[in-house]
Scaffold this active site. Structure first.
Site, mmCIF file in Angstrom:
data_model
loop_
_atom_site.group_PDB
_atom_site.id
_atom_site.type_symbol
_atom_site.label_atom_id
_atom_site.label_comp_id
_atom_site.label_asym_id
_atom_site.label_seq_id
_atom_site.Cartn_x
_atom_site.Cartn_y
_atom_site.Cartn_z
ATOM 1 C CE LYS A 161 -3.768 -2.100 2.657
ATOM 2 N NZ LYS A 161 -4.568 -2.005 3.905
ATOM 3 C CG HIS A 220 -6.584 3.430 4.081
ATOM 4 N ND1 HIS A 220 -5.954 2.933 5.205
ATOM 5 C CD2 HIS A 220 -6.294 4.758 4.051
ATOM 6 C CE1 HIS A 220 -5.334 3.917 5.838
ATOM 7 N NE2 HIS A 220 -5.523 5.031 5.148
ATOM 8 C CG HIS A 221 -8.948 -3.556 0.475
ATOM 9 N ND1 HIS A 221 -8.540 -3.956 -0.781
ATOM 10 C CD2 HIS A 221 -10.099 -4.230 0.729
ATOM 11 C CE1 HIS A 221 -9.390 -4.841 -1.261
ATOM 12 N NE2 HIS A 221 -10.359 -5.026 -0.363
ATOM 13 C CB CYS A 260 -19.855 8.723 -0.203
ATOM 14 S SG CYS A 260 -21.294 9.798 0.019
ATOM 15 C CB CYS A 307 -14.139 4.712 -3.017
ATOM 16 S SG CYS A 307 -14.112 3.446 -1.751
#
Length: 302
Positions: free
Chosen positions: A72, A77-78, A93, A99
């Site tokens: 990463k 972030h996943h 959201c 995302c």
């Protein structure tokens, strides 16, 4: 502008890390064969030594996604909903079913701003009819209930969006994401919520870009590539934590002082072009200055 921003927020795909953050086939096979976490971390450290990564997990381990099988980047972030790693992920959201991250964060902010203005416009234009309804001056028609409903819906959405928009404006000024607010990124010298903050002006430019004429347009103008971010922190070399301040025998009776450690490296970005090399003077630097003064005084007396 409201519809345009909403459209861009929904249909802009979240940005994912580039292929350079993926393990090679040999490293991936070796990583999967290893059972000990220490050996797996050694493989990840070897693969990440040339990558622009400055943050780790809370346990000082390389941040690796087993789902996407990649290292990463900072602030990545996943997302369990999208099932991908998102660059500079802020949150997922449900209102836009997407995302919110590096690729569409500016569009999301503009969507909140234009939604706020739209609700304010609706509430302001209906206010006079609401006052007439409240004072029984409005004709007895079915439209009066529509006026009442429209005013309260616009007012409630205005209040809720105002709080959300104010919160994200504060995040932009601090150069944080929603995730980083609740879980501070961990650098080599420890967790720091302000590790990526470069000052309010530069933080604003990092999201909206250098050209102010494009700030209010839902056009992508954010700086950087989403994988490498400038940081205000000085990355310390642990091997240089003890450096003698005097190369010749000390003539003073006081204890020897140590120089402040040098930074290993920093993210290169034009946002940092005007910044000085040292971020702030710590107690070690003050000790160096006082030690140097004592050394000069002793030399003059001798």
């Amino acid at each position: 502008m409201f519809v345009w921003s909403y459209w861009k927020t929904i249909f802009t795909s979240p940005a994912s890390p580039s292929n350079e953050f993926c393990l090679s086939k040999a490293d991936k096979e070796q990583y999967e064969k290893e059972e000990r976490p220490e050996s797996q971390q050694e493989i990840l450290r070897r693969a990440a030594k040339d990558l622009p990564i400055y943050t780790t997990t809370a346990s000082r381990a390389i941040r690796y996604c087993d789902r996407c099988q990649l290292i990463k980047p900072d602030r990545c972030h996943h997302c369990s909903a999208c099932d991908i790693c998102v660059l500079k992920m802020d949150h997922h959201c449900p209102w836009v079913n997407n995302c919110v991250g590096f690729s569409n964060y500016k569009f999301f902010l503009l969507f909140l701003m234009y939604s706020l203005l739209y609700c304010l416009f609706v509430a302001a234009t209906v206010l006079q009819y609401f006052i007439k309804f409240w004072t029984n001056e409005l004709p007895d028609t079915h439209a009066k209930f529509h006026v009442l409903f429209l005013f309260f819906v616009a007012a409630m959405f205005f209040i809720s969006i105002l709080s959300l928009f104010s919160y994200h404006c504060w995040l932009v000024g601090k150069n944080r994401s929603t995730i980083e607010t609740f879980r501070a990124p961990t650098f080599r010298n420890g967790p720091d919520k302000n590790g990526f903050s470069l000052g309010c002006s530069k933080n604003l430019r990092e999201v909206f870009g250098d050209e102010k004429k494009y700030w209010l347009l839902p056009i992508f103008t954010s700086l950087g590539d989403g994988c490498n971010f400038p940081t205000r922190l000085v990355i310390m070399d642990p091997e240089q934590l003890t450096v003698s301040s005097q190369s010749e025998p000390a003539k003073s009776s006081g204890p020897s002082q140590s120089f402040p450690t040098r930074p290993l490296s920093e993210s290169q970005n034009r946002l940092l072009a005007s910044d000085s090399q040292w971020v702030e003077s710590g107690p070690e630097e003050e000790n160096v200055k006082s030690g140097a003064k004592k050394h000069i005084i002793v030399s003059l007396e001798s």
